[in-house]
Design a protein around this motif. Structure first.
Motif, PDB file in Angstrom:
ATOM      1  N   THR A 145       0.848  -1.186   0.000  1.00 47.82           N
ATOM      2  CA  THR A 145       0.000   0.000   0.000  1.00 47.82           C
ATOM      3  C   THR A 145       0.886   1.239   0.000  1.00 47.82           C
ATOM      4  N   ARG A 194       0.312  -5.086 -12.661  1.00 45.92           N
ATOM      5  CA  ARG A 194       0.116  -5.601 -11.291  1.00 45.92           C
ATOM      6  C   ARG A 194      -0.939  -4.757 -10.579  1.00 45.92           C
ATOM      7  N   GLU A 195      -1.275  -5.182  -9.377  1.00 49.12           N
ATOM      8  CA  GLU A 195      -2.263  -4.412  -8.618  1.00 49.12           C
ATOM      9  C   GLU A 195      -1.594  -3.187  -7.991  1.00 49.12           C
ATOM     10  N   ARG A 247      -2.159  -0.385  -4.983  1.00 47.09           N
ATOM     11  CA  ARG A 247      -2.954   0.074  -3.831  1.00 47.09           C
ATOM     12  C   ARG A 247      -2.439   1.450  -3.435  1.00 47.09           C
ATOM     13  N   ARG A 280      -9.524  11.103  -6.546  1.00 45.94           N
ATOM     14  CA  ARG A 280      -9.866  10.080  -7.536  1.00 45.94           C
ATOM     15  C   ARG A 280      -9.949  10.688  -8.947  1.00 45.94           C
ATOM     16  N   ASP A 312      -7.948   9.360 -12.055  1.00 38.31           N
ATOM     17  CA  ASP A 312      -8.625   8.927 -13.294  1.00 38.31           C
ATOM     18  C   ASP A 312      -8.054   9.648 -14.505  1.00 38.31           C
ATOM     19  N   PRO A 345      -1.848  -0.683 -14.409  1.00 41.27           N
ATOM     20  CA  PRO A 345      -2.062  -1.707 -13.374  1.00 41.27           C
ATOM     21  C   PRO A 345      -3.298  -2.551 -13.692  1.00 41.27           C
ATOM     22  N   THR A 346      -3.272  -3.803 -13.261  1.00 40.98           N
ATOM     23  CA  THR A 346      -4.417  -4.675 -13.501  1.00 40.98           C
ATOM     24  C   THR A 346      -5.614  -4.229 -12.672  1.00 40.98           C
ATOM     25  N   ARG A 347      -5.327  -3.704 -11.482  1.00 45.85           N
ATOM     26  CA  ARG A 347      -6.403  -3.223 -10.608  1.00 45.85           C
ATOM     27  C   ARG A 347      -5.892  -2.045  -9.823  1.00 45.85           C
ATOM     28  N   LEU A 348      -6.765  -1.128  -9.544  1.00 47.31           N
ATOM     29  CA  LEU A 348      -6.345   0.007  -8.729  1.00 47.31           C
ATOM     30  C   LEU A 348      -7.271   0.103  -7.526  1.00 47.31           C
ATOM     31  N   LYS A 349      -6.691   0.036  -6.359  1.00 44.11           N
ATOM     32  CA  LYS A 349      -7.513   0.169  -5.151  1.00 44.11           C
ATOM     33  C   LYS A 349      -7.145   1.463  -4.456  1.00 44.11           C
ATOM     34  N   ASP A 374     -11.844   1.713  -1.264  1.00 39.23           N
ATOM     35  CA  ASP A 374     -11.720   0.259  -1.279  1.00 39.23           C
ATOM     36  C   ASP A 374     -11.209  -0.283   0.054  1.00 39.23           C
TER      37      ASP A 374
END
Ligand code: PEP
Ligand code: MG
Length: 756
Positions: free
Chosen positions: A508, A563-564, A566, A582, A586, A600-604, A626
């Motif tokens: 994180t 990758r993810e 955070r 945010r 964005d 990134p594959t996911r953004l938290k 999240d």
């Protein structure tokens, strides 16, 4: 001095001959004082040496009663001699008996002497003794005579320091040079280190004291000064220094001092008196150091230490030695002793040889301390006088647990500490054995034990500690140890390195949390604030300076490609701030995808709960993010109105209290209700007793300094969590706010044999 029996040059030549002769130490001293007396046309010349018990003992005399040698004694601060030793300043008196400090020692028979000139025998700013000449008539000694006596005192200092006089001491009595000293500072990083002193600014030992030819030596001095000035100019003109605040100011000061006429004149005088250029530098430096010790004005002290650093550079210049020579002779148990030092300089030392760090200055949040903590070095700071009291190679113990430093410790202290180190090592071994065990309570609840980090040097700890990931990466640390804002490439490089090292474990990243006590000297936008903790900091600052945030987010997005990612926002006060951030994120995502960057594959996105206002927006917050992470350091500071850095009050209120624990429980419950994960990453997570309380009120994920993972894991492996949860529920529901939760937890741990 031209009208005396040969002047200082002749005296120094005589001393050199005496040093070369095969003489017993006492005979040599007797001859030395006789030579001085003759040369200076004084009836008396006496040498007093400072003992470890703070007594000045008469070691040799010409003119006073010879029977008083080794018997006449004065305490430090007593009489004229004691005053000189205590103040490290000379005294030049035409009528000594009129001086308020005058003390008559009947055994010496000195009542008939009126004029008195005494100088401290100094080495590296420490007083080792006092050298005195006296005359019957009332005369005032000239400045050049004072200078000559100081020069001779330097030669004597060398004799004392090299142990020549040790054979003259009576059994059981030690000279001050080898006196054990215990000093107290502030514990900056836990751990105990036993080892030997390595002065960060190595005090170069000058062995060639006497020059053969003053003119030639003056040329050497001038050449060295010239190249010193050139090297400072060169450093100042380098691009990276050109605009830096603090660093530049120091160099500017160096340049000014290197051209300081007074300083240069004193160096030349010492050479003219017969010293080599390096001995002259050492002499002037020693006088400076002695004066520095008595200064209370921090600004003046700082300026004096600039001279000190400069003298060190000049010595290296003259002796053709660079600092790299030190690294070669570094003992394998080095304890670095420094006035202060740059964070990067510490990283230049080979880690495997370091056992500890002692600083005269430093604050818990200073960069050097952050790095020392990151590499797990026992560290004590604010240890006044430690540099001038230490010699390279002295035995030393640093206790980062209680802020003690023991210099040249006696056998029993050393033995006690050796035992303490063994005990700690056994405990450490136990933690290592636990490393690969799952972090599970005795009754099978899985807990996420994460570590806090902030620099590349922290990364090896991820596998060494067995942490499940990095729960808090303080990105501002890279900004704090840098000399200017790190470029986007440098940021990306670090973040990539972190994610590579994590190898799939979650990380994180917190966006820069600057402001408050985390000051960037090169950041001109910040103004002096009356309440910096409540000021323009963290997310407030980065929303106002979106360029900063955008750059960082771009670096993070690129580093986490494939990758993810955070991301966490510090010091959020209103949920709306999350929405604004945010939007910026964005926009960056859109920008990068337009240029076909690997995203990134996911953004938290998460928020830190540190500002109490969020407690009344928890439901809304949990929907907007999240995950959340409780910054208990700041949250406690704001909830109790207690400055976390103020040692006077920082221990006054206990976070393990009913109100604060109720509040922490409210946060984790709000998270559970919204299925938003909640972590806690403040200092509370890192102490077994408070970590236990957190588990008892519902936390299942906590993040702490890597060194704390072992002790916390040892605690939870033996913890019957369901039972503790019942106890905490009851304590927080039914009892008054003054219930002693800490005592309750201790009692519970004792009953269940849980190591705290
Ligand atoms: C906190 O405030 O608890 C926290 C983890 O952040 P920092 O210590 O960096 O302010
Ligand atoms: Mg904080």
């Amino acid at each position: 001095m031209r009208d005396t029996a040969g002047g200082p040059r002749v005296l120094l030549r005589r001393l050199r001959e005496l040093m070369a002769e095969a003489l017993e130490p006492q005979a040599r001293l007797d001859r030395i004082v006789r030579e001085i007396a003759q040369n200076m046309v004084a009836e008396v010349c006496s040498l007093y040496v400072l003992r470890a018990d703070s007594v000045l003992e008469l070691y040799a005399t010409e003119g006073l009663n010879p029977g008083a040698v080794h018997l006449a004694q004065l305490r430090l601060g007593q009489g004229l001699v004691g005053t000189i030793a205590a103040s490290a300043r000379p005294l030049n008196l035409s009528d000594a008996q009129k001086h308020p400090a005058f003390a008559y020692l009947p055994e010496t028979g000195e009542e008939v002497y009126h004029s008195f000139l005494g100088v401290p025998v100094l080495r590296a700013g420490r007083t080792l003794g006092v050298l005195v000449v006296q005359n019957r008539t009332m005369r005032h000694y000239r400045d050049d005579e004072l200078e000559a006596l100081e020069t001779v005192a330097m030669v004597i200092a060398e004799m004392i320091a090299t142990g020549d006089l040790a054979r003259l001491t009576r059994p059981g009595i030690e000279l001050d040079l080898s006196r054990p000293v215990s000093l107290t500072g502030l514990p900056f990083n836990d751990g105990v280190g036993l080892g030997h002193v390595v002065l960060h600014e190595p005090r170069i030992v000058v062995t060639a004291l006497f020059n053969e030819d003053s003119d030639q030596e003056l040329v050497r001095l001038e050449t060295a000064l010239d190249s010193l000035r050139l090297s400072i100019d060169d450093m100042l003109s380098r691009r990276e220094v050109a605009f830096e605040g603090e660093h530049r100011a120091v160099l500017e000061a160096y340049r000014m001092f290197a051209n300081d006429k007074g300083w240069v004149r004193r160096l030349q005088e010492a050479v003219n008196n017969g010293l080599t250029a390096e001995a002259a530098v050492e002499k002037v430096q020693s006088d400076m150091r002695a004066r520095m010790m008595h200064m209370t004005d921090p600004y003046l002290r700082e300026r004096m230490s600039d001279f000190d650093d400069l003298a060190n550079r000049l010595l290296r210049q003259l002796m053709g030695r660079g600092p790299e020579a030190l690294a070669e002779i570094l003992p394998k148990d080095a304890i670095v002793v420094a006035r202060s030092m740059g964070a990067a300089e510490l990283l230049d030392y080979p880690r495997q040889k370091l056992r500890g760090l002692v600083l005269e200055e430093g604050a818990p949040t200073s960069h050097i301390v952050i790095v020392a903590r990151a590499i797990g070095l026992p560290t004590v700071g604010q240890v006044k006088g430690v540099v001038s009291m230490s010699e390279n190679g002295d035995a030393i113990i640093v206790d980062g647990e209680d802020g003690q430093v023991h210099l040249r410790p006696q056998g029993d202290v050393e033995a006690a500490y050796a035992e303490k180190v063994r005990f700690r090592a056994r405990r450490q071994k136990h933690y290592q054995e636990l490393r690969d065990r799952p972090a599970q309570t005795k009754d099978g609840a899985a807990i996420d034990l994460m570590m806090n980090a902030g620099l590349a040097v922290d990364l090896p700890q991820l596998s060494q500690s067995g942490a499940a990931g990095i729960g808090l990466f303080r990105t501002e640390l890279q900004f704090m140890v840098a000399a200017a804002f790190p470029r986007v490439e440098a940021q990306e490089r670090l973040y990539r390195e972190v994610l590579d090292a994590a190898d799939g474990k979650p990380v994180t990243f917190r966006t820069i949390d600057i402001g408050g006590d985390k000051v960037l000297p090169y950041f001109k936008g910040a103004q002096q604030e009356e309440n910096p903790a409540l000021g323009w900091r963290a997310i407030r600052l980065t929303l106002d300076r979106p360029g900063l945030l955008r750059t960082q987010i771009r670096a993070l997005l690129k580093a986490a490609g494939g990758r993810e990612l955070r991301l966490m926002l510090p010091m959020v006060t209103e949920v709306n701030e999350v929405r604004q951030a945010r939007e910026i994120i964005d926009r960056e995502v859109r920008h990068l995808s337009r240029f076909a960057h690997h995203l990134p594959t996911r953004l938290k996105l998460g928020a830190m709960v540190e500002v109490p206002a969020l407690l009344w927006q928890l439901d809304e917050l949990m929907q907007a993010v999240d995950f959340v992470s409780v910054g208990s350091n700041d949250l406690f500071q704001f909830v109790t109105a207690t400055d976390r850095g103020n040692t006077r009050i920082s221990e006054r209120f206990d976070p393990l209290s009913v109100p604060f624990l109720r509040l922490l429980r409210q946060i984790v419950r709000a998270g559970d209700a919204a299925s938003t994960s909640v972590t806690l990453c403040g200092e509370l997570a890192g102490r077994p007793i408070s970590a236990m309380a957190l588990l008892g009120i519902g936390y299942r994920s906590i993040s702490m300094a890597p060194a704390a993972i072992g002790p916390v894991k040892a605690m939870l492996c033996d913890l019957p969590l369901a039972e503790l949860t019942g106890l905490m529920d009851e304590a927080l529901a039914n009892h008054s706010s003054s219930t002693d939760i800490r005592a309750l937890l201790r009692q519970f741990a004792e009953t269940h044999d849980i190591p705290l």
